[in-house]
Design a protein around this motif. Structure first.
Motif, PDB file in Angstrom:
ATOM      1  N   SER A  81      31.920  24.999  33.304  1.00  0.00           N
ATOM      2  CA  SER A  81      33.343  24.662  33.411  1.00  0.00           C
ATOM      3  C   SER A  81      33.838  23.821  32.235  1.00  0.00           C
ATOM      4  CB  SER A  81      33.601  23.897  34.712  1.00  0.00           C
ATOM      5  OG  SER A  81      32.823  22.706  34.758  1.00  0.00           O
ATOM      6  N   ASP A  82      32.975  23.592  31.226  1.00  0.00           N
ATOM      7  CA  ASP A  82      33.319  22.777  30.062  1.00  0.00           C
ATOM      8  C   ASP A  82      33.764  21.373  30.475  1.00  0.00           C
ATOM      9  OD1 ASP A  82      33.531  22.334  27.313  1.00  0.00           O
ATOM     10  OD2 ASP A  82      35.672  22.783  27.298  1.00  0.00           O
ATOM     11  N   LEU A 124      21.037  27.014  25.798  1.00  0.00           N
ATOM     12  CA  LEU A 124      20.507  28.357  25.604  1.00  0.00           C
ATOM     13  C   LEU A 124      21.148  29.327  26.591  1.00  0.00           C
ATOM     14  CD1 LEU A 124      16.663  27.637  25.295  1.00  0.00           C
ATOM     15  CD2 LEU A 124      18.302  27.974  23.436  1.00  0.00           C
ATOM     16  N   THR A 125      21.257  30.574  26.192  1.00  0.00           N
ATOM     17  CA  THR A 125      21.628  31.654  27.097  1.00  0.00           C
ATOM     18  C   THR A 125      20.752  32.847  26.751  1.00  0.00           C
ATOM     19  OG1 THR A 125      23.486  32.895  28.027  1.00  0.00           O
ATOM     20  CG2 THR A 125      23.461  32.614  25.632  1.00  0.00           C
ATOM     21  N   TYR A 172      23.166  29.259  31.653  1.00  0.00           N
ATOM     22  CA  TYR A 172      22.881  28.324  30.576  1.00  0.00           C
ATOM     23  C   TYR A 172      21.608  27.550  30.906  1.00  0.00           C
ATOM     24  CZ  TYR A 172      27.713  29.120  29.104  1.00  0.00           C
ATOM     25  OH  TYR A 172      28.886  29.705  28.695  1.00  0.00           O
ATOM     26  N   ALA A 173      20.823  27.269  29.885  1.00  0.00           N
ATOM     27  CA  ALA A 173      19.632  26.431  30.023  1.00  0.00           C
ATOM     28  C   ALA A 173      19.845  25.153  29.221  1.00  0.00           C
ATOM     29  CB  ALA A 173      18.392  27.170  29.530  1.00  0.00           C
ATOM     30  N   VAL A 174      19.685  24.023  29.879  1.00  0.00           N
ATOM     31  CA  VAL A 174      19.746  22.729  29.200  1.00  0.00           C
ATOM     32  C   VAL A 174      18.393  22.408  28.572  1.00  0.00           C
ATOM     33  CG1 VAL A 174      20.210  20.258  29.465  1.00  0.00           C
ATOM     34  CG2 VAL A 174      21.497  21.922  30.829  1.00  0.00           C
ATOM     35  N   ASN A 175      17.325  22.687  29.315  1.00  0.00           N
ATOM     36  CA  ASN A 175      15.972  22.384  28.849  1.00  0.00           C
ATOM     37  C   ASN A 175      15.269  23.583  28.238  1.00  0.00           C
ATOM     38  OD1 ASN A 175      15.821  19.672  29.375  1.00  0.00           O
ATOM     39  ND2 ASN A 175      14.537  19.845  31.183  1.00  0.00           N
ATOM     40  N   ASP A 176      15.051  24.628  29.055  1.00  0.00           N
ATOM     41  CA  ASP A 176      14.207  25.717  28.568  1.00  0.00           C
ATOM     42  C   ASP A 176      14.348  26.975  29.398  1.00  0.00           C
ATOM     43  OD1 ASP A 176      12.630  25.115  30.930  1.00  0.00           O
ATOM     44  OD2 ASP A 176      11.605  23.567  29.783  1.00  0.00           O
ATOM     45  N   VAL A 177      13.938  28.070  28.780  1.00  0.00           N
ATOM     46  CA  VAL A 177      13.734  29.359  29.439  1.00  0.00           C
ATOM     47  C   VAL A 177      12.249  29.660  29.333  1.00  0.00           C
ATOM     48  CG1 VAL A 177      14.210  31.836  29.383  1.00  0.00           C
ATOM     49  CG2 VAL A 177      16.047  30.196  28.879  1.00  0.00           C
ATOM     50  N   ALA A 290      20.941  30.631  21.123  1.00  0.00           N
ATOM     51  CA  ALA A 290      21.861  29.510  21.314  1.00  0.00           C
ATOM     52  C   ALA A 290      23.140  29.994  21.974  1.00  0.00           C
ATOM     53  CB  ALA A 290      22.159  28.842  19.977  1.00  0.00           C
ATOM     54  N   ALA A 291      23.585  29.271  22.996  1.00  0.00           N
ATOM     55  CA  ALA A 291      24.804  29.634  23.710  1.00  0.00           C
ATOM     56  C   ALA A 291      26.029  29.231  22.901  1.00  0.00           C
ATOM     57  CB  ALA A 291      24.837  28.957  25.075  1.00  0.00           C
ATOM     58  N   PRO A 292      27.124  29.954  23.048  1.00  0.00           N
ATOM     59  CA  PRO A 292      28.356  29.536  22.368  1.00  0.00           C
ATOM     60  C   PRO A 292      28.928  28.252  22.946  1.00  0.00           C
ATOM     61  CG  PRO A 292      28.759  31.432  23.794  1.00  0.00           C
ATOM     62  CD  PRO A 292      27.279  31.226  23.773  1.00  0.00           C
TER      63      PRO A 292
END
Length: 375
Positions: A81-82, A124-125, A172-177, A290-292
């Motif tokens: 939601s930014d 990340l996405t 979205y990943a804050v830490n990791d996939v 990297a996610a936008p």
């Protein structure tokens, strides 16, 4: 900043988190700000980020009350939601959280009065060769005693599906996939690509792609490097690989990392920030990049990441070095840096509020599986 609506993500298993939530609600009531709890476990099931944010009325500030695991729950919602996210520290390690519980009211005052900065973090996405799902007969095995799984990731409507480039997933990943084996007696075999080129084929317990924020979580436990959270990079780390080359690879933010399950490999689970989101069969693949969008974290004072690293990881000095002298705690002076160093980020001799700092509570944060560590 004008706060129009607050979303609360609370670790309900901790009395101090519940008490701090009352403080936030009282502050919101005094200032006429709508405040709503966001709980991904409502109604006996779990819900998508979009559903949770919509139910909370699209808050522009999300406050998390717990440890780093609770912060990750709130960050996932904030990224969709930014919204800004403020982490209130009630955990054990506390790399991500910002303020102690007793200071939450002052933190909200500071946000209202624009006495804060925004720490922009890389997310990340990913795309996948097909939609991610967990087979119904495996869901019970994948819960790890933590209740129902999150629903399958939705397909992004703003991106084009492509038979060659795969399905764009709305997560979205804050830490990791992480791509990890499902069978205890068999490793997963995966071809790893960087920028479209084959790097190597691995047989390993798991392979993970982390953000700089996540470099101190599972990747660190697997022997990966510590990366400044202010950097933009992807950190690829194999976990217990059966090969000589077992080092991490740090890529540029515009270099995607592809993971393809090989034809004779066993099944592999896809986890995002410690949450299982799908199961891949041999021949399936995911592309992590990297996610936008960015995660926007509230900072009330300069973050002493390396001081936290030394303290929280219990770093000790080499005995031989100690015998040769004691270094001062900071490599800086009270005068401004000279012109050739003025562009550098150097912490002041004394951080604002350092005298008020208090240690984290020792209670374990049960929002993140222990194997995945902390951010």
């Amino acid at each position: 900043m004008t706060v129009n609506r607050i979303g609360l993500v609370v670790h309900g298993g901790r009395a101090e988190a519940v008490d701090a939530a009352r403080t936030v609600r009282a502050w919101a009531a005094v200032h006429g700000v709508p405040c709503k709890d966001i709980d991904v476990w409502n109604d006996g099931g779990r819900h998508s980020s979009d559903e949770e944010v919509a139910a909370a009325g699209d808050p522009d500030l999300i406050v998390t009350l717990g440890g780093d695991g609770t912060f990750l729950r709130g960050a996932r919602l904030a990224a969709h939601s930014d919204a800004l996210v403020l982490g209130v520290d009630l955990g054990r390690v506390g790399f991500l959280t910002e303020v102690p519980a007793r200071a939450v009211e002052q933190a909200l005052d500071a946000i209202r009065d624009d006495r804060f900065t925004v720490d922009s973090r890389m997310l990340l996405t990913m795309r996948a060769s097909r939609r991610l799902e967990v087979p119904s007969d495996m869901e019970g095995l994948m819960r790890y005693g933590r209740g129902p799984l999150l629903p399958p990731p939705q397909v992004r409507s703003d991106c084009e599906e492509d038979t060659e480039w795969g399905v764009p997933l709305h997560l979205y990943a804050v830490n990791d996939v992480v791509l990890e084996k499902l069978s205890r007696d068999r490793q997963v075999s995966v071809g790893v690509y960087v920028s479209g080129r084959l790097l190597a084929s691995y047989s390993a317990d798991a392979l993970l792609v982390a953000t700089p924020t996540g470099s101190t979580a599972y990747s660190f436990a697997a022997g990966g490097p510590v990366v400044s959270p202010r950097a933009d990079a992807l950190v690829f780390t194999p976990v217990a690989p059966h090969m000589t080359f077992s080092r991490s690879v740090v890529t540029a933010p515009n270099e995607a990392v592809g993971l393809r399950v090989l034809e004779r490999s066993g099944q592999a689970a896809v986890s995002v920030d410690g949450q299982v989101r799908g199961v891949l069969e041999p021949g399936d693949w995911i592309g992590v990049y990297a996610a936008p969008a960015r995660l926007r974290v509230v900072r009330l004072a300069p973050m002493d990441f390396y001081g936290r690293l030394r303290e929280r990881m219990n770093l000790t000095d080499a005995p031989a070095a100690v015998a040769d002298g004691t270094p001062p705690p900071l490599w800086s002076f009270r005068t401004p840096p000279p012109g050739d160093m003025a562009h550098l980020s150097l912490l002041p001799a004394t951080l604002p509020g350092a005298e008020d700092a208090e240690p984290c509570a020792e209670a374990e944060d049960d929002d993140v599986a222990p194997a995945h560590g902390r951010a």
